[in-house]
Design an enzyme around this catalytic site. Structure first.
Site, PDB file in Angstrom:
ATOM      1  N   HIS A 191     -36.486  18.340  -4.302  1.00  9.33           N
ATOM      2  CA  HIS A 191     -36.799  17.186  -3.455  1.00  9.33           C
ATOM      3  C   HIS A 191     -38.149  16.579  -3.778  1.00  9.33           C
ATOM      4  O   HIS A 191     -38.315  15.369  -3.792  1.00  9.33           O
ATOM      5  CB  HIS A 191     -36.801  17.605  -1.982  1.00  9.33           C
ATOM      6  CG  HIS A 191     -35.432  17.634  -1.421  1.00  9.33           C
ATOM      7  ND1 HIS A 191     -34.801  18.789  -1.053  1.00  9.33           N
ATOM      8  CD2 HIS A 191     -34.564  16.632  -1.197  1.00  9.33           C
ATOM      9  CE1 HIS A 191     -33.601  18.496  -0.613  1.00  9.33           C
ATOM     10  NE2 HIS A 191     -33.424  17.187  -0.690  1.00  9.33           N
ATOM     11  N   ARG A 298     -27.011   7.302  -9.414  1.00 10.66           N
ATOM     12  CA  ARG A 298     -26.417   8.654  -9.410  1.00 10.66           C
ATOM     13  C   ARG A 298     -26.126   9.043  -7.961  1.00 10.66           C
ATOM     14  O   ARG A 298     -26.909   9.726  -7.310  1.00 10.66           O
ATOM     15  CB  ARG A 298     -27.379   9.660 -10.037  1.00 10.66           C
ATOM     16  CG  ARG A 298     -27.546   9.529 -11.546  1.00 10.66           C
ATOM     17  CD  ARG A 298     -28.439  10.660 -12.061  1.00 10.66           C
ATOM     18  NE  ARG A 298     -28.332  10.861 -13.489  1.00 10.66           N
ATOM     19  CZ  ARG A 298     -29.184  10.362 -14.391  1.00 10.66           C
ATOM     20  NH1 ARG A 298     -30.198   9.618 -14.013  1.00 10.66           N
ATOM     21  NH2 ARG A 298     -29.017  10.612 -15.684  1.00 10.66           N
ATOM     22  N   ARG A 334     -22.221   4.936  -9.597  1.00 16.78           N
ATOM     23  CA  ARG A 334     -21.377   5.941 -10.236  1.00 16.78           C
ATOM     24  C   ARG A 334     -20.818   6.837  -9.133  1.00 16.78           C
ATOM     25  O   ARG A 334     -21.563   7.337  -8.295  1.00 16.78           O
ATOM     26  CB  ARG A 334     -22.203   6.777 -11.212  1.00 16.78           C
ATOM     27  CG  ARG A 334     -21.394   7.959 -11.730  1.00 16.78           C
ATOM     28  CD  ARG A 334     -22.110   8.703 -12.806  1.00 16.78           C
ATOM     29  NE  ARG A 334     -23.112   9.614 -12.293  1.00 16.78           N
ATOM     30  CZ  ARG A 334     -23.901  10.341 -13.075  1.00 16.78           C
ATOM     31  NH1 ARG A 334     -23.826  10.224 -14.386  1.00 16.78           N
ATOM     32  NH2 ARG A 334     -24.791  11.154 -12.568  1.00 16.78           N
ATOM     33  N   GLU A 433     -18.647   9.756 -22.022  1.00 14.28           N
ATOM     34  CA  GLU A 433     -19.601  10.849 -22.253  1.00 14.28           C
ATOM     35  C   GLU A 433     -18.904  12.120 -22.723  1.00 14.28           C
ATOM     36  O   GLU A 433     -19.516  13.167 -22.829  1.00 14.28           O
ATOM     37  CB  GLU A 433     -20.450  11.112 -21.001  1.00 14.28           C
ATOM     38  CG  GLU A 433     -19.677  11.240 -19.712  1.00 14.28           C
ATOM     39  CD  GLU A 433     -20.580  11.376 -18.475  1.00 14.28           C
ATOM     40  OE1 GLU A 433     -21.773  11.656 -18.617  1.00 14.28           O
ATOM     41  OE2 GLU A 433     -20.053  11.202 -17.362  1.00 14.28           O
ATOM     42  N   ASN A 456     -26.470  11.691 -22.578  1.00 14.29           N
ATOM     43  CA  ASN A 456     -26.956  13.050 -22.257  1.00 14.29           C
ATOM     44  C   ASN A 456     -25.813  14.045 -22.428  1.00 14.29           C
ATOM     45  O   ASN A 456     -25.974  15.101 -23.022  1.00 14.29           O
ATOM     46  CB  ASN A 456     -27.475  13.121 -20.815  1.00 14.29           C
ATOM     47  CG  ASN A 456     -28.553  12.086 -20.547  1.00 14.29           C
ATOM     48  OD1 ASN A 456     -29.135  11.561 -21.481  1.00 14.29           O
ATOM     49  ND2 ASN A 456     -28.801  11.788 -19.288  1.00 14.29           N
ATOM     50  N   ASP A 457     -24.663  13.693 -21.883  1.00 16.04           N
ATOM     51  CA  ASP A 457     -23.510  14.579 -22.018  1.00 16.04           C
ATOM     52  C   ASP A 457     -22.794  14.379 -23.349  1.00 16.04           C
ATOM     53  O   ASP A 457     -22.336  15.343 -23.952  1.00 16.04           O
ATOM     54  CB  ASP A 457     -22.529  14.349 -20.854  1.00 16.04           C
ATOM     55  CG  ASP A 457     -22.981  15.105 -19.613  1.00 16.04           C
ATOM     56  OD1 ASP A 457     -23.439  16.259 -19.760  1.00 16.04           O
ATOM     57  OD2 ASP A 457     -22.899  14.549 -18.503  1.00 16.04           O
ATOM     58  N   ARG A 467     -27.537  20.864 -23.149  1.00 18.19           N
ATOM     59  CA  ARG A 467     -28.689  19.967 -23.086  1.00 18.19           C
ATOM     60  C   ARG A 467     -29.897  20.585 -22.397  1.00 18.19           C
ATOM     61  O   ARG A 467     -30.996  20.067 -22.479  1.00 18.19           O
ATOM     62  CB  ARG A 467     -28.295  18.640 -22.425  1.00 18.19           C
ATOM     63  CG  ARG A 467     -28.012  18.711 -20.951  1.00 18.19           C
ATOM     64  CD  ARG A 467     -27.249  17.478 -20.497  1.00 18.19           C
ATOM     65  NE  ARG A 467     -27.882  16.800 -19.379  1.00 18.19           N
ATOM     66  CZ  ARG A 467     -27.297  15.865 -18.651  1.00 18.19           C
ATOM     67  NH1 ARG A 467     -26.074  15.450 -18.933  1.00 18.19           N
ATOM     68  NH2 ARG A 467     -27.922  15.292 -17.653  1.00 18.19           N
ATOM     69  N   CYS A 504     -26.337   4.527 -20.286  1.00 16.64           N
ATOM     70  CA  CYS A 504     -27.220   4.956 -19.194  1.00 16.64           C
ATOM     71  C   CYS A 504     -27.782   6.346 -19.434  1.00 16.64           C
ATOM     72  O   CYS A 504     -28.474   6.898 -18.584  1.00 16.64           O
ATOM     73  CB  CYS A 504     -26.506   4.870 -17.854  1.00 16.64           C
ATOM     74  SG  CYS A 504     -25.025   5.881 -17.782  1.00 16.64           S
TER      75      CYS A 504
HETATM   76  C1  PEP Z   1     -25.342  11.099 -19.140  1.00 20.63           C
HETATM   77  O1  PEP Z   1     -24.638  12.111 -19.252  1.00 20.63           O
HETATM   78  O2  PEP Z   1     -25.864  10.531 -20.110  1.00 20.63           O
HETATM   79  C2  PEP Z   1     -25.621  10.522 -17.807  1.00 20.63           C
HETATM   80  C3  PEP Z   1     -26.230   9.374 -17.665  1.00 20.63           C
HETATM   81  O3  PEP Z   1     -25.246  11.247 -16.717  1.00 20.63           O
HETATM   82  P1  PEP Z   1     -26.046  12.527 -16.179  1.00 20.63           P
HETATM   83  O4  PEP Z   1     -27.358  12.616 -16.916  1.00 20.63           O
HETATM   84  O5  PEP Z   1     -26.229  12.299 -14.727  1.00 20.63           O
HETATM   85  O6  PEP Z   1     -25.101  13.635 -16.508  1.00 20.63           O
HETATM   86 MG    MG Z   2     -23.362  12.754 -17.611  1.00 14.14          MG
END
Ligand code: PEP
Ligand code: MG
Length: 580
Positions: A191, A298, A334, A433, A456-457, A467, A504
């Site tokens: 938090h 998110r 999302r 992703e 990211n994923d 990751r 994103c």
């Molecule tokens: C991603 O996976 O790139 C993404 C934006 O979602 P998160 O980082 O919330 O998994």
């Molecule tokens: Mg993701």
């Protein structure tokens, strides 16, 4: 002079003096009680809980003007914890079984609870144990009739250093006086991290024992950009940081001059630079940095609060507030991306061997339409208050996408039947992703209005590299030829189908990747608000033709390291040519 490395949580650089916020040391008395005193002890607990609840209400009233929805909700959740009959039952049991005073019994209950939570090695559960610790401490103070120490009374600019900062302390602190935060504990989803970002305070968390290494009023530097804290800096470092800070402010100010201009290449190709947010309170900085919209909200963070599942009404209010604050700029919500590391107690996701490959995101939502439909209703109802888009995370193939779209359709039908208004033309997108989605993006593109690439994923699944595992971080390469080919496939397929592509994931806000993404044809870049001016600056310095040439060149290369080096050199030469 000592330097400490922690977790990057909130950007910016602060130089100032330490305000060491130590947890109050309270001596807890322990004494035996007679059987006839048990009810009296429990009554003392009930009284202390009531006083704690009154105190929270007063806190809410006093700081109402400074608090956002998120903060109010947090305090409400503390009231809920205090009012939980199980809490009283546990205390009653301890007092009765051990025949000890209530203060000591409370201490035992807190310890048991926190131990259980910490054992779970689950980030969310650990964060919740902090909330429980926080409310229990408040009750303890009332039992001992001691005054609550508060950061609300800070009268001079300081950098807070502490073992940990409880959410209620972070909420009530005098934010105008807090120039930085450095904590022993904390993670990106705690938090305090979320609040520091929302309040734009540079912060470095997870520093292990920084609170043991400093004294009150020590000079300290918090470098939120690098995740570094320097205690008692020497003259040279101070001078260096002073000039870095001046440069950073100048650079930021100069970049902020770009706030009102478009992200347009020298030859007139316009792209959209949008922001990623986790909590509604971030909207102010989204607007301050000149984002053209919110490319990723998110929404799961709304569900990860310590209270119970947010109701349709609560969700609706949050989405509506964000949409109204953005005044017609697009807001892409999302849908729930729970699972993986993001779980909370009210939701029945059991521990899994491979949670990252497990029951998460739309997989969970399709299986739990009663939860999913409430969220979709809330988003659709809010959609009439602005420019709202919906996107689904972790789509792995057409079946999953169609199932998800079908549930959306059912919710739309329900709303129509109930005569409830919503944007009937709301744009619907799929996050790309998962490699299987990237490879079938030609099929998926026919069913949605846009794609948003979650690098990211996508990188994690493409290279099979966790990751968040430091040991294999060297393998996490955005410029891996496999990743670049997938990005090209996704973008080309989307354009062929006539839909736009956003990104994103963190790669969208990485200055090293900007020209490559531009050359690949990305339409929307969505990132942390503070990265927007810098990325805009780069986009305005290039010609789309040279970006395409760069991409053509690197797509012919085989080695990730070779590509990375080539792009870095290209960028260095380009920036030197353009900005010097
Ligand atoms: C991603 O996976 O790139 C993404 C934006 O979602 P998160 O980082 O919330 O998994
Ligand atoms: Mg993701």
């Amino acid at each position: 002079m000592n330097e400490y490395k922690g977790i990057i949580v909130s950007p910016g650089i602060s130089v100032g003096k330490v305000y060491l916020f130590r947890e109050e040391k309270i001596t807890i008395p322990k004494y035996a009680i007679a059987v006839h005193q048990i009810s009296h002890e429990i009554e003392r607990f009930v009284q202390a809980v009531e006083s704690a609840i009154t105190e929270i209400s007063q806190l809410k009233e006093k700081y109402a003007h400074q608090m956002g929805e998120q903060e109010k909700k947090l305090l409400d959740s503390h009231v809920l914890m205090l009012s939980d009959p199980v809490f009283k039952e546990d205390i009653g049991k301890k007092v009765g079984e051990k025949q000890v005073n209530v203060e000591w019994s409370l201490l035992q209950v807190i310890d048991d609870f926190i131990e259980k939570m910490n054992e779970s090695s689950d980030e969310y559960m650990m964060a919740r144990s902090l909330d429980f610790h926080d409310v229990s401490k408040r009750v303890m103070r009332h039992l001992l009739l001691s005054e609550r120490m508060s950061l609300a009374d800070l009268q001079e600019e300081v950098i807070i250093v502490a073992h940990n900062l409880l959410p209620s302390d972070a909420i009530s602190m005098n934010k105008a006086m807090v120039k930085g935060i450095a904590l022993d504990l904390g993670s990106k989803t705690s938090h305090t991290a979320i609040l520091a970002r929302a309040f734009n305070i540079p912060a470095v968390l997870g520093l292990s024992d920084i609170s043991q290494q400093v004294n009150q009023n020590d000079e300290i530097i918090v470098d939120g950009n690098k995740g570094v804290v320097i205690v008692s800096p020497d003259k040279e470092t101070k001078a260096k940081y002073h000039s870095t800070q001046v440069k950073w402010h100048k650079h930021e100010k100069k970049l902020m001059d770009l706030k009102t201009v478009q992200a347009e290449t020298k030859d007139g190709q316009v792209v959209q630079l949008e922001a990623n947010i986790e909590v509604a309170e971030e909207v102010n900085s989204v607007l301050a940095y000149g984002a053209s919209g919110i490319g990723l909200f998110r929404s799961e963070f709304l569900f990860m609060q310590p209270s119970t599942m947010p109701s349709e009404e609560e969700q609706f209010r949050t989405y509506r507030n964000v949409l109204e604050a953005m005044k017609g700029k697009s807001v892409t919500i999302r849908t729930l991306d729970l699972g993986g590391e993001k779980v909370f107690p009210g939701i029945d996701i059991q521990e899994e061997d491979n949670p990252i490959l497990g029951w998460r995101a739309v997989r969970f939502c399709i299986a739990k339409p009663e939860i999913f439909k409430i969220q979709l209703r809330a988003i659709l109802r809010a959609s009439v208050y602005g420019n709202c888009k919906i996107m689904f995370p972790m789509i792995s193939g057409i079946e999953e996408l169609l199932q998800t779209l079908d549930i959306l359709q059912q919710v739309k039908k329900d709303l129509k039947r109930e005569n409830i208004q919503f944007d009937e033309k709301i744009s619907v997108g799929a996050m790309i992703e998962v490699p299987s989605a990237a490879l079938t993006s030609d099929i998926l593109a026919k069913k949605v209005d846009f794609f948003s690439i979650g690098t990211n994923d996508l990188i994690q699944y493409t290279i099979a590299v966790d990751r968040s595992n430091e040991k294999i971080a060297y393998l996490y390469e955005p410029f891996h030829p496999g990743v670049l080919r997938l990005l090209k496939t996704i973008i080309d397929n989307a354009h062929q189908a006539g839909i736009t592509v956003s990104m994103c994931g963190e790669m969208a806000g990485d200055p090293a990747a900007t020209v490559v993404l531009l050359g690949l044809g990305l339409d929307h870049f969505s990132m942390s608000s503070f990265s927007i001016p810098e990325i805009k600056n780069i986009i305005r310095s290039v010609d789309s033709g040279e970006a395409k040439q760069l991409v053509e060149k690197i797509l012919s290369m085989s080695f990730a390291a070779e590509i990375t080096e080539y792009v870095e050199n290209w960028m260095e030469a380009h920036l030197a040519k353009v900005f010097n």
